[in-house]
Structure formats: structure tokens, C-alpha cells
Write an enzyme that holds these catalytic residues in place. Structure first.
Site, short mmCIF file in Angstrom:
data_model
loop_
_atom_site.label_atom_id
_atom_site.label_comp_id
_atom_site.label_asym_id
_atom_site.label_seq_id
_atom_site.Cartn_x
_atom_site.Cartn_y
_atom_site.Cartn_z
N ASP A 143 0.98 -1.18 0.14
CA ASP A 143 -0.20 0.08 -0.17
C ASP A 143 0.62 1.39 0.16
OD1 ASP A 143 -2.46 1.27 0.74
OD2 ASP A 143 -1.21 1.59 2.38
N ASP A 147 0.02 5.33 0.54
CA ASP A 147 -0.52 6.15 1.84
C ASP A 147 -0.60 5.30 3.11
OD1 ASP A 147 -1.03 8.55 0.51
OD2 ASP A 147 -2.42 7.31 -0.41
N ASP A 171 -1.65 -0.58 6.32
CA ASP A 171 -0.88 -0.18 7.39
C ASP A 171 -2.95 0.01 7.01
OD1 ASP A 171 -2.18 1.76 5.10
OD2 ASP A 171 -1.52 3.47 6.69
#
Length: 216
Positions: A9, A11, A161
């Protein structure tokens, strides 16, 4: 055995965008009809899933694509001022050196990601970047990415995250590593049962080695 593929991922996992996203979403609060987030509320928000945050905000589902588009536009203006997560560049270099194939799946724009990677001299570490626009269909996006790049799903490990990263990976039966330095808290990530949960980028090497032994 074929080469392991690690999909990251962007961001919150590779790029330290948390503070920037808080600023952007507060800018958009009036336009989309939800209250701005105060510093005191941030710990509570980190303990919510993406669906719970959307429900709490009251933003209609049909407006979400427009909301994400606005966020990408604002981030484009600030992308060159953002930094990588401390220690992630060193971990990526080590993974590449050890022969892992690295890629990115993001709801940010491909243009923003490329600008960021070039600014920090890590664009050559990644074999592919795939931008997806849906907030809640990440499993379908991962499947498309796997098919497009002719990958073996058994050799793919996802690193993210958020709780939705874990949910998406489990839906399509791929291994997932959750990182506690991004958007969601360690507490809620643990509740979603990722294959591994790490607190700093330097742990990636050891954890990936362990997961590789499990699926061998």
C-alpha cells in the site's frame, strides 16, 4: 520456487501521509458535510475501520468517489513535501537486493506516487504501480493486479496499514502483513488477524522470510 512478490500500500505504509490526510479531510469537511477532526479525536479514529469512519462521517456512499478524487488533487499539490516512513527506504533496498519483486497498489493517483518515488530516489525499486479508485473493493483490485502482471497468487504477500488491507487479502487468500505505523492502530489491526503485524520497517525482512518458509 519462483520469486516472491511484495505488494505495498502507498499512503501510510510507504509514504508518511497521515498528517497531510488529516489536513486535507478537514479542508473538505464543509463541502462534504462532516465535522472537522480535532487532535483529541485522532486516537479514536485510528481505532475505527474505513467503513466505520465513513458511517460516522455521514458522507453518502455515492459521494465517496468524488471525495477520493478531491483528496488526490490536494495531495498532488503537497506530494513533494511528503517523506517516506522512517526506515522504509532501507528496508526496500534490502528486499530488492534479496531478489523480491516489489509493487504498489494505491487509491492515490499513479502520478502522485511516481512523483514521490522519483523525489526520494526509489522509483527503480518497483516493478509496477497500480492505482485503484474504489475504497471498498480492494480485493478485486488486487486480483486485477495479479492477473495483469501474470503473478502467482501463492507467491504474493500484501503489506498495508489499514483493516481493509487485511480484509481484502483474506478474501482472495493471500498472505498479509499489517504495519502499525500508518493509519489504523495496532489494537484494531490485531483484531483483524493479519498473518503478521510489525511495528517498524526493519522487521519486514525477518517476517517475509518466515512467511516464505510457511508457504514453501
Amino acid at each position: 520456487m519462483s520469486k516472491k512478490v511484495i505488494i505495498f500500500d502507498f499512503d501510510g505504509t510507504l509514504a508518511d501521509t497521515f498528517d497531510a490526510l488529516v489536513v486535507v479531510t478537514n479542508r473538505l469537511a464543509l463541502e462534504f458535510g462532516y465535522p472537522p477532526t480535532t487532535p483529541e479525536e485522532l486516537p479514536k479514529i485510528r481505532n475505527l475501520s474505513s467503513r466505520e469512519i465513513i458511517k460516522k462521517s455521514g458522507v453518502p456512499i455515492f459521494k465517496i468517489p468524488f471525495f477520493l478524487k478531491k483528496i488526490r488533487e490536494y495531495l498532488h499539490k503537497d506530494i513533494l513535501n511528503l517523506n517516506p516512513i522512517p526506515g522504509i527506504k532501507e528496508a526496500l533496498l534490502q528486499l530488492k537486493h534479496e531478489g523480491y519483486c516489489l509493487g504498489i497498489l494505491t487509491s492515490n493517483s499513479e502520478e502522485n506516487v511516481n512523483l514521490f518515488l522519483k523525489k526520494h530516489g526509489i522509483e527503480d525499486l518497483f516493478s509496477f504501480i497500480y492505482s485503484e479508485t474504489s475504497l471498498f473493493s480492494k480485493d478485486k483490485s488486487i486480483k486485477k493486479l495479479i492477473k495483469k502482471n501474470h503473478l502467482n497468487s501463492e507467491e504474493v504477500i500484501y503489506v498495508g496499514d489499514e483493516t481493509r488491507d487485511i480484509e481484502a487479502s483474506k478474501k482472495i487468500n493471500i498472505k498479509v502483513i499489517a504495519v502499525s505505523w500508518g493509519f489504523n492502530s495496532r489494537e484494531i489491526l490485531t483484531k483483524h488477524n493479519p498473518d503478521s503485524l510489525i511495528q517498524q520497517p526493519s522487521e519486514l525482512i525477518e517476517v517475509l522470510g518466515s512467511l516464505q518458509q510457511i508457504v514453501s
